[in-house]
Design a protein around this motif. Structure first.
Motif, PDB file in Angstrom:
ATOM      1  N   ILE A  76      -4.210  -9.335  -7.793  1.00  0.00           N
ATOM      2  CA  ILE A  76      -4.324  -8.003  -8.400  1.00  0.00           C
ATOM      3  C   ILE A  76      -5.299  -7.121  -7.630  1.00  0.00           C
ATOM      4  N   VAL A  77      -5.000  -5.820  -7.619  1.00  0.00           N
ATOM      5  CA  VAL A  77      -5.934  -4.803  -7.115  1.00  0.00           C
ATOM      6  C   VAL A  77      -6.339  -3.936  -8.294  1.00  0.00           C
ATOM      7  N   GLU A  78      -7.608  -4.014  -8.678  1.00  0.00           N
ATOM      8  CA  GLU A  78      -8.113  -3.307  -9.853  1.00  0.00           C
ATOM      9  C   GLU A  78      -8.718  -1.947  -9.517  1.00  0.00           C
ATOM     10  N   LYS A  79      -9.277  -1.827  -8.299  1.00  0.00           N
ATOM     11  CA  LYS A  79     -10.035  -0.618  -7.966  1.00  0.00           C
ATOM     12  C   LYS A  79      -9.399   0.104  -6.785  1.00  0.00           C
ATOM     13  N   GLU A  80      -9.470   1.422  -6.822  1.00  0.00           N
ATOM     14  CA  GLU A  80      -8.835   2.228  -5.780  1.00  0.00           C
ATOM     15  C   GLU A  80      -9.432   1.960  -4.403  1.00  0.00           C
ATOM     16  N   LYS A  81     -10.719   1.647  -4.355  1.00  0.00           N
ATOM     17  CA  LYS A  81     -11.351   1.401  -3.055  1.00  0.00           C
ATOM     18  C   LYS A  81     -10.814   0.136  -2.388  1.00  0.00           C
ATOM     19  N   GLU A  82     -10.176  -0.748  -3.179  1.00  0.00           N
ATOM     20  CA  GLU A  82      -9.569  -1.954  -2.610  1.00  0.00           C
ATOM     21  C   GLU A  82      -8.196  -1.682  -2.008  1.00  0.00           C
ATOM     22  N   VAL A 141       0.849  -2.000 -12.860  1.00  0.00           N
ATOM     23  CA  VAL A 141       2.168  -1.934 -12.237  1.00  0.00           C
ATOM     24  C   VAL A 141       2.377  -3.208 -11.424  1.00  0.00           C
ATOM     25  N   VAL A 142       3.521  -3.836 -11.627  1.00  0.00           N
ATOM     26  CA  VAL A 142       3.802  -5.125 -11.006  1.00  0.00           C
ATOM     27  C   VAL A 142       4.833  -4.973  -9.886  1.00  0.00           C
ATOM     28  N   TYR A 143       4.558  -5.584  -8.744  1.00  0.00           N
ATOM     29  CA  TYR A 143       5.513  -5.689  -7.642  1.00  0.00           C
ATOM     30  C   TYR A 143       5.805  -7.164  -7.401  1.00  0.00           C
ATOM     31  N   ILE A 144       7.046  -7.470  -7.090  1.00  0.00           N
ATOM     32  CA  ILE A 144       7.443  -8.847  -6.784  1.00  0.00           C
ATOM     33  C   ILE A 144       7.959  -8.892  -5.352  1.00  0.00           C
ATOM     34  N   CYS A 145       7.438  -9.809  -4.563  1.00  0.00           N
ATOM     35  CA  CYS A 145       7.877  -9.967  -3.175  1.00  0.00           C
ATOM     36  C   CYS A 145       8.349 -11.397  -2.943  1.00  0.00           C
ATOM     37  N   SER A 146       9.578 -11.530  -2.468  1.00  0.00           N
ATOM     38  CA  SER A 146      10.112 -12.832  -2.067  1.00  0.00           C
ATOM     39  C   SER A 146      10.373 -12.808  -0.570  1.00  0.00           C
ATOM     40  N   SER A 147       9.779 -13.743   0.147  1.00  0.00           N
ATOM     41  CA  SER A 147       9.987 -13.813   1.587  1.00  0.00           C
ATOM     42  C   SER A 147      10.967 -14.934   1.931  1.00  0.00           C
ATOM     43  N   TRP A 148      12.035 -14.552   2.622  1.00  0.00           N
ATOM     44  CA  TRP A 148      13.004 -15.528   3.125  1.00  0.00           C
ATOM     45  C   TRP A 148      12.790 -15.802   4.605  1.00  0.00           C
ATOM     46  N   LYS A 156      -0.163  11.127 -10.101  1.00  0.00           N
ATOM     47  CA  LYS A 156      -1.385  11.912  -9.854  1.00  0.00           C
ATOM     48  C   LYS A 156      -2.656  11.150 -10.212  1.00  0.00           C
ATOM     49  N   SER A 157      -2.554   9.819 -10.317  1.00  0.00           N
ATOM     50  CA  SER A 157      -3.748   9.017 -10.595  1.00  0.00           C
ATOM     51  C   SER A 157      -3.537   7.594 -10.076  1.00  0.00           C
ATOM     52  N   PHE A 158      -4.637   6.916  -9.811  1.00  0.00           N
ATOM     53  CA  PHE A 158      -4.569   5.531  -9.345  1.00  0.00           C
ATOM     54  C   PHE A 158      -4.270   4.600 -10.510  1.00  0.00           C
ATOM     55  N   MET A 159      -3.417   3.600 -10.271  1.00  0.00           N
ATOM     56  CA  MET A 159      -3.148   2.567 -11.278  1.00  0.00           C
ATOM     57  C   MET A 159      -3.326   1.197 -10.640  1.00  0.00           C
ATOM     58  N   ILE A 180       0.834  -1.209   0.000  1.00  0.00           N
ATOM     59  CA  ILE A 180       0.000   0.000   0.000  1.00  0.00           C
ATOM     60  C   ILE A 180       0.869   1.260   0.000  1.00  0.00           C
ATOM     61  N   SER A 181       2.022   1.202   0.660  1.00  0.00           N
ATOM     62  CA  SER A 181       2.912   2.368   0.690  1.00  0.00           C
ATOM     63  C   SER A 181       3.518   2.620  -0.686  1.00  0.00           C
ATOM     64  N   ALA A 182       3.889   1.541  -1.391  1.00  0.00           N
ATOM     65  CA  ALA A 182       4.434   1.679  -2.746  1.00  0.00           C
ATOM     66  C   ALA A 182       3.369   2.197  -3.708  1.00  0.00           C
ATOM     67  N   ALA A 183       2.152   1.669  -3.585  1.00  0.00           N
ATOM     68  CA  ALA A 183       1.061   2.111  -4.464  1.00  0.00           C
ATOM     69  C   ALA A 183       0.719   3.573  -4.222  1.00  0.00           C
ATOM     70  N   ASN A 184       0.771   3.998  -2.977  1.00  0.00           N
ATOM     71  CA  ASN A 184       0.502   5.401  -2.668  1.00  0.00           C
ATOM     72  C   ASN A 184       1.603   6.314  -3.212  1.00  0.00           C
ATOM     73  N   ALA A 185       2.853   5.840  -3.155  1.00  0.00           N
ATOM     74  CA  ALA A 185       3.970   6.612  -3.727  1.00  0.00           C
ATOM     75  C   ALA A 185       3.781   6.752  -5.236  1.00  0.00           C
ATOM     76  N   LEU A 186       3.365   5.674  -5.880  1.00  0.00           N
ATOM     77  CA  LEU A 186       3.110   5.706  -7.325  1.00  0.00           C
ATOM     78  C   LEU A 186       1.988   6.690  -7.651  1.00  0.00           C
TER      79      LEU A 186
END
Length: 453
Positions: free
Chosen positions: A314-320, A372-379, A278-281, A267-273
Motif C-alpha cells: 500500500i501507498v498511504e502518503k502522497e510523498k511516497e 483504490v485497488v490495482y491488481i497486476c498479474s505478470s505472465w 483533484k485529490s490524492f487517494m 504511478i501513471s494510474a495513480a496520477n490519472a486518478l
C-alpha cells in the motif's frame, strides 16, 4: 481496424469429449482449498498464427488448410482429455467436479479480413466481440446449451489470408495460468506427434491444500465491476533498459523489468486518478504470485489447480508516490512473499488462508471509500508463445480479453522480442484517457503498435 469492419460467420459447433471414458473410480474429483475459494469466472486467451508458408492462399486452399488444422486440434484434444478428464466434467459444488465426460465446446468460425489487417493497431474490442469464446450466454450468440457449464470453451478462427486464431476460455476455479500452460503443452506436443504424453499432476494441490469448511469469502472480490476501457502498451527491450538504468541511478541497485514496468504503470494510474478526483487517494497494489516455484522444494510445474495467492503493498502518503519509492515497495513485497510462501505447506494452512482472507476483507471494507485497488498479474517468463506450436509455427501474437474482468487490472506478458514487455491495462474510461497521455509513461511505452506477421 474498427470493430464494425470485421464480420464473422460460424462454421460449426462441436462438443469434444475424451477419446475414452473416464473410469468410474475417477468420477469425483476433489478441488483444493484455493480452488474452493476462487470464483467460477472465465479467463480468455487468444493466439494468432500466420498463414502457412506455402505461397498458395487461394480460397479453396485456405479452407482446406483450416479444415486440416481444425481436425488435428480436435483429434488430439479428445486424446489428451483422457489425461485432463476433470476439464471435460462439470462442477458439482464448490469442492468437487463430476467427471462425467460432458466435454468442452469447440466452435469453428471464419472472418472476412486478413490477419495482417487485424494486427495493424489491433482492436481489443474486436477480439472481445468476435474471437473470444465467451461464457456469457446473454451476449454470445454462438453459445448453445452444450457449452453451458463447460470449464473450457474453444474457438478456432480462419482469416481470409489463411492465418488463424485460437481462443480458449477457461474456468479460473480450476485452471490458473500455469495449469493452462500444462494443457497447451500437452495438446501442442500431441499435435506435433510427440510419442511421450505430458501428464498433468492432478492431485498435489488437493493433497497439499484439501478443501475445508470456511466462512463465506464473497467479500474477497475486491473491485466492483463497472464500465472500463482496455488499452495495450508495449515496452521494447531498449526502453526497458533505459527505464532500469534510470532507476539504478536513483536507487543504486538493479531492478527487474517487471518491477520497473509495474511501478511505472502504478504511478501513471495513480496520477490519472488524482487528475480526475483533484485529490490524492491511497492505493493498494495486489500481485498474483505462482506458489509452485517459490515453495521448498518446488511443486511440479504440471500441478493442476489454483496454486497462486495474492499479496499486496500500500501507498498511504502522497510523498511516497514517486517511481523509485514504488520500486522499493515492490522489492519489499517480493522479499515478504518469499518469506511467507512456505507457510502454505504448513499444518495450519487453512488457518493461514482464513486469516489472510479476513484481513483482506476487513481492510477493504474499512477503507472502501478512501482506498483504490490495482491488481497486476505478470505472465513474463511463462513460455506461452514457445508452448503453443501445434505444428504450423509459433504464434505471431497473443492477448487476453474478458467481459468479466474488473477495472484497475494490469496483465504483463513477454513480447516476441526477448526482454520486452506488453501490458494490457484496464481502467475507468476517464482515467484511461488521462493515463494514456501521461508523458512519463509515453517516454518508455508505445500505445498499441502494429504487430508484424
Amino acid at each position: 481496424m474498427k470493430m464494425m469492419d470485421m464480420k464473422t460467420e460460424i462454421i460449426s459447433r462441436k462438443c469434444i469429449k475424451p477419446s475414452s471414458p473416464t473410469p468410474p473410480h475417477l468420477k469425483t474429483f476433489k478441488l483444493s482449498l484455493l480452488d474452493q475459494i476462487t470464483p467460477d469466472l472465465h479467463n480468455n486467451m487468444t493466439f494468432f498464427f500466420s498463414a502457412s508458408q506455402s505461397g498458395d492462399h487461394n480460397h479453396n486452399h485456405t479452407i482446406s488448410q483450416f479444415t486440416t488444422k481444425s481436425q488435428l486440434l480436435q483429434k488430439y484434444l479428445s486424446d489428451i482429455l483422457t489425461l485432463f478428464y476433470p476439464f471435460a466434467g462439470r462442477f458439482q459444488d464448490d469442492t468437487t467436479v463430476l467427471c462425467n465426460d460432458d466435454g468442452i465446446s469447440f466452435v469453428e468460425t471464419r472472418t472476412d479480413i486478413t490477419l495482417s489487417d487485424f494486427l495493424r493497431h489491433p482492436d481489443l474490442s474486436s477480439v472481445d466481440h468476435h474471437l473470444v469464446p465467451t461464457y456469457d450466454p446473454k451476449t454470445a450468440e454462438e453459445l448453445t446449451s452444450m457449452s453451458e457449464g463447460c470449464m473450457v470453451l474453444i474457438k478456432f478462427v480462419s482469416f481470409s489470408c489463411g492465418g488463424t486464431a485460437l481462443s480458449l476460455s477457461t474456468s479460473h476455479k480450476l485452471i490458473d495460468l500455469a495449469t493452462l500452460i500444462t494443457l497447451l503443452r500437452s495438446w501442442s506436443s500431441a499435435c506435433r506427434g510427440s510419442p511421450d504424453p505430458i501428464i498433468p499432476d492432478l492431485y498435489t494441490a488437493a493433497s497439499l491444500l484439501p478443501p475445508k469448511e470456511i466462512p463465506d469469502t464473497t467479500g474477497s472480490k475486491i473491485i466492483a465491476e463497472k464500465k472500463f476501457a482496455s488499452r495495450r502498451f508495449v515496452f521494447t527491450p531498449s526502453k526497458i533498459e533505459e527505464l532500469k538504468s534510470k532507476l539504478f541511478t536513483a536507487l543504486g541497485y538493479h531492478v527487474s523489468r517487471v518491477e520497473a514496468v509495474t511501478a511505472l504503470i502504478w504511478i501513471s494510474a495513480a496520477n490519472a486518478l488524482k487528475c480526475k478526483t483533484k485529490s490524492f487517494m491511497p492505493t493498494l497494489m495486489v500481485q498474483a504470485v505462482n506458489l509452485r516455484t517459490r515453495m521448498e522444494p518446488p511443486l511440479p510445474e504440471s500441478s493442476i489447480g489454483n496454486l497462486m495467492w495474492m499479496f499486496s503493498v500500500i501507498v498511504e502518503k502522497e510523498k511516497e508516490m514517486e517511481l523509485q519509492e514504488l520500486v522499493k515497495k515492490l522489492k519489499g513485497l517480493k522479499k515478504s512473499v518469499n518469506e511467507k510462501v512456505n507457510k502454505f505447506k504448513g499444518e495450519d494452512v487453512v488457518g493461514l488462508v482464513e486469516e489472510s482472507l479476513k484481513e483482506r476483507v476487513e481492510c477493504l471494507e474499512q477503507r472502501k471509500d478512501n482506498l483504490v485497488v490495482y491488481i497486476c498479474s505478470s505472465w513474463c517468463g511463462f513460455p506461452l508463445l514457445e508452448t503453443c506450436d501445434f505444428g504450423w509455427g509459433k504464434p505471431a501474437w497473443l492477448t487476453s480479453i474478458a467481459k468479466n474482468l474488473m477495472t484497475n487490472t494490469v496483465y504483463l506478458m513477454d513480447t516476441k522480442e526477448v526482454g520486452g514487455v506488453e501490458a494490457l491495462v484496464h481502467l475507468d474510461e476517464e482515467e484511461m484517457n488521462l493515463f494514456q497521455s501521461n508523458q512519463q509513461l509515453l517516454q518508455f511505452a508505445s500505445v498499441n503498435p502494429d504487430i508484424v506477421v
